[in-house]
Write a protein that holds these residues in place. Sequence first.
Motif, PDB file in Angstrom:
ATOM      1  N   LEU A  91       1.985   9.270  -5.941  1.00  0.00           N
ATOM      2  CA  LEU A  91       2.381  10.647  -5.665  1.00  0.00           C
ATOM      3  C   LEU A  91       3.518  11.107  -6.577  1.00  0.00           C
ATOM      4  CD1 LEU A  91       2.223  10.660  -1.768  1.00  0.00           C
ATOM      5  CD2 LEU A  91       0.693  11.848  -3.337  1.00  0.00           C
ATOM      6  N   LEU A  92       4.451  10.220  -6.877  1.00  0.00           N
ATOM      7  CA  LEU A  92       5.595  10.578  -7.712  1.00  0.00           C
ATOM      8  C   LEU A  92       5.227  10.732  -9.186  1.00  0.00           C
ATOM      9  CD1 LEU A  92       8.387   8.338  -6.153  1.00  0.00           C
ATOM     10  CD2 LEU A  92       8.194  10.821  -6.017  1.00  0.00           C
ATOM     11  N   THR A  93       4.319   9.902  -9.690  1.00  0.00           N
ATOM     12  CA  THR A  93       3.981   9.939 -11.117  1.00  0.00           C
ATOM     13  C   THR A  93       2.780  10.824 -11.413  1.00  0.00           C
ATOM     14  OG1 THR A  93       2.537   8.004 -10.985  1.00  0.00           O
ATOM     15  CG2 THR A  93       4.872   7.608 -11.467  1.00  0.00           C
ATOM     16  N   GLY A  94       1.935  11.078 -10.427  1.00  0.00           N
ATOM     17  CA  GLY A  94       0.733  11.867 -10.660  1.00  0.00           C
ATOM     18  C   GLY A  94      -0.385  11.079 -11.313  1.00  0.00           C
ATOM     19  N   GLN A  95      -0.207   9.785 -11.459  1.00  0.00           N
ATOM     20  CA  GLN A  95      -1.229   8.916 -12.050  1.00  0.00           C
ATOM     21  C   GLN A  95      -1.642   7.862 -11.033  1.00  0.00           C
ATOM     22  OE1 GLN A  95       0.733   7.197 -15.434  1.00  0.00           O
ATOM     23  NE2 GLN A  95      -0.034   8.786 -16.804  1.00  0.00           N
ATOM     24  N   GLY A  96      -2.883   7.431 -11.157  1.00  0.00           N
ATOM     25  CA  GLY A  96      -3.344   6.343 -10.316  1.00  0.00           C
ATOM     26  C   GLY A  96      -2.793   5.015 -10.795  1.00  0.00           C
TER      27      GLY A  96
ATOM     28  N   LEU B 155      -4.838   1.364 -18.103  1.00  0.00           N
ATOM     29  CA  LEU B 155      -6.270   1.077 -18.090  1.00  0.00           C
ATOM     30  C   LEU B 155      -7.119   2.265 -17.685  1.00  0.00           C
ATOM     31  CD1 LEU B 155      -6.233  -2.468 -16.438  1.00  0.00           C
ATOM     32  CD2 LEU B 155      -6.484  -1.910 -18.848  1.00  0.00           C
ATOM     33  N   GLY B 156      -6.493   3.360 -17.331  1.00  0.00           N
ATOM     34  CA  GLY B 156      -7.268   4.482 -16.829  1.00  0.00           C
ATOM     35  C   GLY B 156      -7.173   5.746 -17.619  1.00  0.00           C
TER      36      GLY B 156
ATOM     37  N   PHE C 171       0.824  -1.203   0.000  1.00  0.00           N
ATOM     38  CA  PHE C 171       0.000   0.000   0.000  1.00  0.00           C
ATOM     39  C   PHE C 171       0.859   1.254   0.000  1.00  0.00           C
ATOM     40  CE2 PHE C 171      -2.346   3.378   2.172  1.00  0.00           C
ATOM     41  CZ  PHE C 171      -3.465   3.451   1.364  1.00  0.00           C
ATOM     42  N   VAL C 172       1.891   1.281   0.827  1.00  0.00           N
ATOM     43  CA  VAL C 172       2.775   2.443   0.908  1.00  0.00           C
ATOM     44  C   VAL C 172       3.535   2.636  -0.406  1.00  0.00           C
ATOM     45  CG1 VAL C 172       4.833   3.360   2.062  1.00  0.00           C
ATOM     46  CG2 VAL C 172       2.961   2.407   3.410  1.00  0.00           C
ATOM     47  N   ILE C 173       4.013   1.559  -1.000  1.00  0.00           N
ATOM     48  CA  ILE C 173       4.714   1.661  -2.284  1.00  0.00           C
ATOM     49  C   ILE C 173       3.767   2.161  -3.368  1.00  0.00           C
ATOM     50  CG2 ILE C 173       5.799   0.305  -4.115  1.00  0.00           C
ATOM     51  CD1 ILE C 173       7.065  -1.391  -1.867  1.00  0.00           C
ATOM     52  N   GLY C 174       2.540   1.655  -3.397  1.00  0.00           N
ATOM     53  CA  GLY C 174       1.561   2.122  -4.372  1.00  0.00           C
ATOM     54  C   GLY C 174       1.223   3.593  -4.194  1.00  0.00           C
TER      55      GLY C 174
END
Length: 47
Positions: A34-39, A46-47, A26-29
């Motif tokens: 936060l670093l990439t700005g993408q979910g 897929l998003g 969870f923390v890595i995700g």
Amino acid sequence: MSDSTSRFGFVAFAETWNGRLAMLGFVIGLATELLTGQGILGQIGLG
């Protein structure tokens, strides 16, 4: 491992490590998001 206690299945040892690894994932995700700005779905296309 010479003792007769089980390390697999629904035992405290396995559940403790399962919880630790889930928290780590969870923390890595969250950090990656936060670093990439993408979910997560956006990162895999897929998003």
